[in-house]
Design an enzyme around this catalytic site. Sequence first.
Site, PDB file in Angstrom:
ATOM      1  N   LYS A 130      45.271  40.991  44.511  1.00 34.20           N
ATOM      2  CA  LYS A 130      43.442  40.622  43.551  1.00 34.20           C
ATOM      3  C   LYS A 130      44.407  40.428  42.187  1.00 34.20           C
ATOM      4  O   LYS A 130      45.792  41.087  41.705  1.00 34.20           O
ATOM      5  CB  LYS A 130      42.902  42.238  43.962  1.00 34.20           C
ATOM      6  N   ASP A 170      36.291  35.125  42.421  1.00 30.51           N
ATOM      7  CA  ASP A 170      35.451  36.488  42.491  1.00 30.51           C
ATOM      8  C   ASP A 170      34.316  35.885  42.156  1.00 30.51           C
ATOM      9  O   ASP A 170      34.374  35.038  41.384  1.00 30.51           O
ATOM     10  CB  ASP A 170      37.040  37.410  43.001  1.00 30.51           C
TER      11      ASP A 170
HETATM   12  P1  NDP Z   1      29.110  35.245  40.843  1.00 33.13           P
HETATM   13  O1  NDP Z   1      30.003  35.096  40.055  1.00 33.13           O
HETATM   14  O2  NDP Z   1      28.730  34.316  41.829  1.00 33.13           O
HETATM   15  O3  NDP Z   1      27.301  36.474  40.778  1.00 33.13           O
HETATM   16  C1  NDP Z   1      27.547  37.793  40.368  1.00 33.13           C
HETATM   17  C2  NDP Z   1      25.887  38.282  40.278  1.00 33.13           C
HETATM   18  O4  NDP Z   1      25.904  39.467  39.850  1.00 33.13           O
HETATM   19  C3  NDP Z   1      25.386  37.092  39.259  1.00 33.13           C
HETATM   20  O5  NDP Z   1      24.321  37.031  39.556  1.00 33.13           O
HETATM   21  C4  NDP Z   1      25.335  38.183  38.241  1.00 33.13           C
HETATM   22  O6  NDP Z   1      24.368  37.990  37.231  1.00 33.13           O
HETATM   23  C5  NDP Z   1      25.297  40.146  38.792  1.00 33.13           C
HETATM   24  N1  NDP Z   1      25.732  40.733  38.113  1.00 33.13           N
HETATM   25  C6  NDP Z   1      27.227  40.836  37.990  1.00 33.13           C
HETATM   26  N2  NDP Z   1      27.839  41.659  37.364  1.00 33.13           N
HETATM   27  C7  NDP Z   1      26.837  42.233  36.893  1.00 33.13           C
HETATM   28  C8  NDP Z   1      26.123  44.267  36.515  1.00 33.13           C
HETATM   29  N3  NDP Z   1      26.415  44.369  35.518  1.00 33.13           N
HETATM   30  N4  NDP Z   1      24.808  44.249  36.333  1.00 33.13           N
HETATM   31  C9  NDP Z   1      23.596  43.339  37.031  1.00 33.13           C
HETATM   32  N5  NDP Z   1      23.779  42.151  37.689  1.00 33.13           N
HETATM   33  C10 NDP Z   1      25.401  41.707  37.601  1.00 33.13           C
HETATM   34  O7  NDP Z   1      29.969  36.410  42.163  1.00 33.13           O
HETATM   35  P2  NDP Z   1      30.666  36.655  43.492  1.00 33.13           P
HETATM   36  O8  NDP Z   1      28.721  36.794  43.863  1.00 33.13           O
HETATM   37  O9  NDP Z   1      31.269  35.971  43.702  1.00 33.13           O
HETATM   38  O10 NDP Z   1      30.415  38.162  43.606  1.00 33.13           O
HETATM   39  C11 NDP Z   1      29.274  39.689  43.279  1.00 33.13           C
HETATM   40  C12 NDP Z   1      29.588  40.237  44.494  1.00 33.13           C
HETATM   41  O11 NDP Z   1      30.733  40.373  45.368  1.00 33.13           O
HETATM   42  C13 NDP Z   1      31.784  41.553  43.272  1.00 33.13           C
HETATM   43  O12 NDP Z   1      31.381  42.354  43.647  1.00 33.13           O
HETATM   44  C14 NDP Z   1      32.666  41.016  44.159  1.00 33.13           C
HETATM   45  O13 NDP Z   1      34.025  41.140  44.330  1.00 33.13           O
HETATM   46  C15 NDP Z   1      31.855  40.950  45.635  1.00 33.13           C
HETATM   47  N6  NDP Z   1      32.956  39.853  46.646  1.00 33.13           N
HETATM   48  C16 NDP Z   1      32.726  38.891  46.633  1.00 33.13           C
HETATM   49  C17 NDP Z   1      33.251  37.951  47.275  1.00 33.13           C
HETATM   50  C18 NDP Z   1      32.975  36.353  47.446  1.00 33.13           C
HETATM   51  O14 NDP Z   1      33.618  35.758  48.937  1.00 33.13           O
HETATM   52  N7  NDP Z   1      32.896  35.525  46.259  1.00 33.13           N
HETATM   53  C19 NDP Z   1      33.823  37.969  48.737  1.00 33.13           C
HETATM   54  C20 NDP Z   1      34.042  39.917  49.178  1.00 33.13           C
HETATM   55  C21 NDP Z   1      33.227  40.235  47.823  1.00 33.13           C
HETATM   56  P3  NDP Z   1      24.940  36.833  36.034  1.00 33.13           P
HETATM   57  O15 NDP Z   1      24.548  35.713  36.945  1.00 33.13           O
HETATM   58  O16 NDP Z   1      23.391  37.423  35.167  1.00 33.13           O
HETATM   59  O17 NDP Z   1      26.236  36.594  35.711  1.00 33.13           O
END
Ligand code: NDP
Length: 450
Positions: A130, A170
């Site tokens: 990571k 990520d």
């Molecule tokens: P993105 O950046 O695309 O989306 C994250 C979303 O979560 C956004 O809508 C963001 O809000 C919101 N968010 C982030 N931090 C907070 C917080 N502290 N409180 C409330 N909302 C929050 O990321 P991903 O969708 O790619 O990833 C999301 C999760 O999934 C992470 O934990 C990541 O490690 C995990 N993951 C992702 C994978 C992938 O393929 N992308 C694979 C496996 C796991 P805003 O829009 O306002 O920024």
Amino acid sequence: MHGRKKLTLENFMQGLARRNPRQFEFHQAVEEVAASVIPYILQHPEYMKARILERMAEPDRTIIFRVVWEDDQGGIHVNRGYRVQFNNAIGPYKGGLRFHPTVNLSILKFLGFEQTFKNSLTTLPMGAAKGGANFNPKGKSDREVMRFCQSFMTELHRYIGPNVDIPAGDLGVGTREISYMFGQYKRLENEFTGVITGKALEYGGSFVRREATGYGCAYFMQQMLHQKGDSVEGKTCIVSGAGNVAQHTAEKLIELGGKVIAMSDTSGFIHDPEGIDQEKLNFIMDLKNRKRASIAEYAEKFKSQYYPNQKPWSVPCDLAFPCATQNEIDECAAQELVKNGCIGVAEGANMPTLKEGVNVFQNARILYAPGKASNAGGVAVSGLEMTQNIMRLNWNRDELEARLKDIMRQIHQKCLYYGQEEDGRIDYVRGANIAGFKKVADAMLAYGTI
Ligand code: NDP
């Protein structure tokens, strides 16, 4: 044995905390795995003798570097870049890059450690890593993001390669960032290889990669319900987040007949009791992926409720999908979900539920899938992207979706195998941890003391 303390969870965690002071997220992730794996190790002394768990909790290496870049006004910025190469016992290092102001060694070590088990569960030959930087892409222009990504890759390229370490996206790292980084790698190394996954389709990306984590998460819930003779059809669902994972979890749930009634972002959450259909979801996708605006605009457009600065867990639902970030469900939120009738939780994010929250779900005997099982679809299709790059061909969308679905089914089967309790309940945490552990541990044993 050589003056070593007895292997207990307490002794093990004390040692880990001493060696990794103040890395609380890392401690949390290791403790969750150690709690289910130590009893298994005690029944299999060969793992204990070779100190496999201690070795797994120590990354192979950690690379930390300076990233200097220039903003549009000519101002100079300094960020810190990382790559934690955790374990390559069963394949080259593989895992995402996170660009977020909170990135530090503790977060990346927790994510890298989790990745070891997740990648093992996918059935594909992938080790774990990571990385990322404490850089916030929010509010930066495209050209600033490009300059940051190029500077980041100018250092990182020395340590990665298609047979060595294959990063992906990520939080904060989507197709735009991946493209800038891949372009810079290609330029520096003068080679076109599958060194990074999550690429756009035009230059080596895979169908279904973008959707894979979310789709896989919904499929995993479908598997858990199916096991109990139930289905997603007609169930009310809450999905936290509105990013990549949340969007595609919601999309697949809608397709499977679920009714998604709440989604969120860092600004708050929206509650739409009518249900978010595909058309409304397309609005959210455009809002987040193109306009990069707050989910509040959804409430204005579709006349639904918006709750600023709150999490969605108080909304009654049948199924919950935390898909935003780590530690978003604490004990109170978990209690509220259970009290309101929630019967299943599948984690799309990594470690979104605190230990106390997990205990609430397990004591209430509801279905609970830890992220390392239910969000493994993303890295699985990344693995399939690598395979296609090596073969220099592209499978079609149907082929990839079928493979993803089958991998999620196999992960579910593995959880059943190691997680079945005497009373018939499935402990998905134990199942995922032991199944993930065993494959890596056996490979490490086979290599001897290295
Ligand atoms: P993105 O950046 O695309 O989306 C994250 C979303 O979560 C956004 O809508 C963001 O809000 C919101 N968010 C982030 N931090 C907070 C917080 N502290 N409180 C409330 N909302 C929050 O990321 P991903 O969708 O790619 O990833 C999301 C999760 O999934 C992470 O934990 C990541 O490690 C995990 N993951 C992702 C994978 C992938 O393929 N992308 C694979 C496996 C796991 P805003 O829009 O306002 O920024």
